[in-house]
Design a protein around this motif. Sequence first.
Motif, PDB file in Angstrom:
ATOM      1  N   VAL A  86      69.728  60.589 -33.706  1.00  0.00           N
ATOM      2  CA  VAL A  86      68.264  60.610 -33.714  1.00  0.00           C
ATOM      3  C   VAL A  86      67.744  61.746 -32.841  1.00  0.00           C
ATOM      4  O   VAL A  86      66.773  62.425 -33.187  1.00  0.00           O
ATOM      5  CB  VAL A  86      67.691  59.259 -33.242  1.00  0.00           C
ATOM      6  N   SER A  87      68.398  61.989 -31.710  1.00  0.00           N
ATOM      7  CA  SER A  87      67.988  63.062 -30.809  1.00  0.00           C
ATOM      8  C   SER A  87      68.157  64.429 -31.457  1.00  0.00           C
ATOM      9  O   SER A  87      67.502  65.394 -31.056  1.00  0.00           O
ATOM     10  CB  SER A  87      68.798  63.003 -29.510  1.00  0.00           C
ATOM     11  N   LEU A  88      69.050  64.505 -32.443  1.00  0.00           N
ATOM     12  CA  LEU A  88      69.283  65.762 -33.151  1.00  0.00           C
ATOM     13  C   LEU A  88      68.655  65.750 -34.543  1.00  0.00           C
ATOM     14  O   LEU A  88      69.096  66.460 -35.434  1.00  0.00           O
ATOM     15  CB  LEU A  88      70.795  66.018 -33.277  1.00  0.00           C
ATOM     16  N   SER A  89      67.600  64.939 -34.696  1.00  0.00           N
ATOM     17  CA  SER A  89      66.943  64.835 -35.996  1.00  0.00           C
ATOM     18  C   SER A  89      66.212  66.126 -36.335  1.00  0.00           C
ATOM     19  O   SER A  89      66.253  67.104 -35.584  1.00  0.00           O
ATOM     20  CB  SER A  89      65.968  63.650 -35.984  1.00  0.00           C
ATOM     21  N   ALA A  90      65.529  66.123 -37.485  1.00  0.00           N
ATOM     22  CA  ALA A  90      64.837  67.324 -37.971  1.00  0.00           C
ATOM     23  C   ALA A  90      64.008  67.971 -36.849  1.00  0.00           C
ATOM     24  O   ALA A  90      63.389  67.256 -36.054  1.00  0.00           O
ATOM     25  CB  ALA A  90      63.917  66.944 -39.134  1.00  0.00           C
ATOM     26  N   PRO A  91      64.112  69.278 -36.750  1.00  0.00           N
ATOM     27  CA  PRO A  91      64.660  70.248 -37.711  1.00  0.00           C
ATOM     28  C   PRO A  91      66.138  70.598 -37.507  1.00  0.00           C
ATOM     29  O   PRO A  91      66.631  71.509 -38.158  1.00  0.00           O
ATOM     30  CB  PRO A  91      63.796  71.484 -37.448  1.00  0.00           C
ATOM     31  N   ILE A  92      66.848  69.890 -36.617  1.00  0.00           N
ATOM     32  CA  ILE A  92      68.263  70.206 -36.375  1.00  0.00           C
ATOM     33  C   ILE A  92      69.124  69.589 -37.469  1.00  0.00           C
ATOM     34  O   ILE A  92      69.871  70.287 -38.163  1.00  0.00           O
ATOM     35  CB  ILE A  92      68.686  69.706 -34.980  1.00  0.00           C
ATOM     36  N   ILE A  93      69.052  68.262 -37.615  1.00  0.00           N
ATOM     37  CA  ILE A  93      69.728  67.571 -38.716  1.00  0.00           C
ATOM     38  C   ILE A  93      68.643  67.139 -39.701  1.00  0.00           C
ATOM     39  O   ILE A  93      67.914  66.176 -39.458  1.00  0.00           O
ATOM     40  CB  ILE A  93      70.539  66.360 -38.212  1.00  0.00           C
ATOM     41  N   LYS A  94      68.527  67.825 -40.802  1.00  0.00           N
ATOM     42  CA  LYS A  94      67.397  67.658 -41.720  1.00  0.00           C
ATOM     43  C   LYS A  94      67.316  66.263 -42.352  1.00  0.00           C
ATOM     44  O   LYS A  94      66.221  65.734 -42.532  1.00  0.00           O
ATOM     45  CB  LYS A  94      67.450  68.729 -42.819  1.00  0.00           C
ATOM     46  N   PRO A  95      68.449  65.627 -42.741  1.00  0.00           N
ATOM     47  CA  PRO A  95      68.326  64.323 -43.399  1.00  0.00           C
ATOM     48  C   PRO A  95      67.881  63.193 -42.474  1.00  0.00           C
ATOM     49  O   PRO A  95      67.582  62.097 -42.953  1.00  0.00           O
ATOM     50  CB  PRO A  95      69.745  64.061 -43.932  1.00  0.00           C
ATOM     51  N   ILE A  96      67.846  63.418 -41.174  1.00  0.00           N
ATOM     52  CA  ILE A  96      67.434  62.383 -40.233  1.00  0.00           C
ATOM     53  C   ILE A  96      66.031  62.721 -39.747  1.00  0.00           C
ATOM     54  O   ILE A  96      65.791  63.802 -39.211  1.00  0.00           O
ATOM     55  CB  ILE A  96      68.407  62.288 -39.047  1.00  0.00           C
ATOM     56  N   TYR A  97      65.091  61.803 -39.929  1.00  0.00           N
ATOM     57  CA  TYR A  97      63.695  62.072 -39.585  1.00  0.00           C
ATOM     58  C   TYR A  97      62.974  60.766 -39.248  1.00  0.00           C
ATOM     59  O   TYR A  97      63.425  59.670 -39.600  1.00  0.00           O
ATOM     60  CB  TYR A  97      62.987  62.780 -40.748  1.00  0.00           C
ATOM     61  N   LEU A  98      61.850  60.905 -38.544  1.00  0.00           N
ATOM     62  CA  LEU A  98      61.046  59.748 -38.147  1.00  0.00           C
ATOM     63  C   LEU A  98      60.113  59.293 -39.264  1.00  0.00           C
ATOM     64  O   LEU A  98      59.931  58.096 -39.483  1.00  0.00           O
ATOM     65  CB  LEU A  98      60.226  60.076 -36.899  1.00  0.00           C
ATOM     66  N   PHE A  99      59.512  60.238 -39.944  1.00  0.00           N
ATOM     67  CA  PHE A  99      58.657  59.904 -41.079  1.00  0.00           C
ATOM     68  C   PHE A  99      58.536  61.117 -41.990  1.00  0.00           C
ATOM     69  O   PHE A  99      58.817  62.250 -41.596  1.00  0.00           O
ATOM     70  CB  PHE A  99      57.262  59.435 -40.634  1.00  0.00           C
TER      71      PHE A  99
END
Length: 228
Positions: free
Chosen positions: A21-34
């Motif tokens: 989660v800490s590496l969510s978008a824009p780092i890891i694109k498929p993981i996002y808050l909304f």
Amino acid sequence: MFAAALTPFLVFAAFVLLLLVSLSAPIIKPIYLFRLSGNVSSSLLKSGASGSVNFGVWGYCISGINVAVVGVNRQTDGQCSKTHLGYTFDSTVANALNANGLENIISRTTTSVLVLHPVTAGLAFLTLLISLFILRRGSNGTSRFPSLITMGLGSFTAFLTTVVFLIDVILVAVVRKRVRDATDGRITMVWGNAVWMTLGAAVALWLSTFGACCGILGCGRRRKRSTY
């Protein structure tokens, strides 16, 4: 006890979830808050345009915008914002969603609170290192001391992770209401997987504190039996 031995694995699972989660978008694109999605169509020349934006902890990623004219589809390349703490809805987001009135719906100060995600990940990693000593028995055959420290630090980490999850829920709910009011429902929003990953991490951490508590009580009972 089995519950105590399971504690490090629960903490490890929580750490992995919080790290992702800490590496969510824009780092890891498929993981996002909304995700915000917009779709504009017109009967004139059978034209239309659609696009979506995924928002994470450090920024956002825009999917390729699909434009259709007279039945011919063309898709532009997607792009991501720079990775930084705190962001807002700028003109780039508004253009991608083909909507006006989205600028500055949320402030940089509000999204800066998302920095708590990597903080909880760091605390979970520290808890993981300490919990590994539960697997190693001392000379008296117990692991009471590392279980005690794991329960204390794990409880604080679980509490903070729960607070972060509530912040995520409130943030997404507020954004959803403001976007709906600003666009009259033309922009749709869906919850991201990062919110539920944070919830899963919180549950795993609370279960790990229970396991550490079982380790303390189990050690106490073992020591008590050995005196007879």
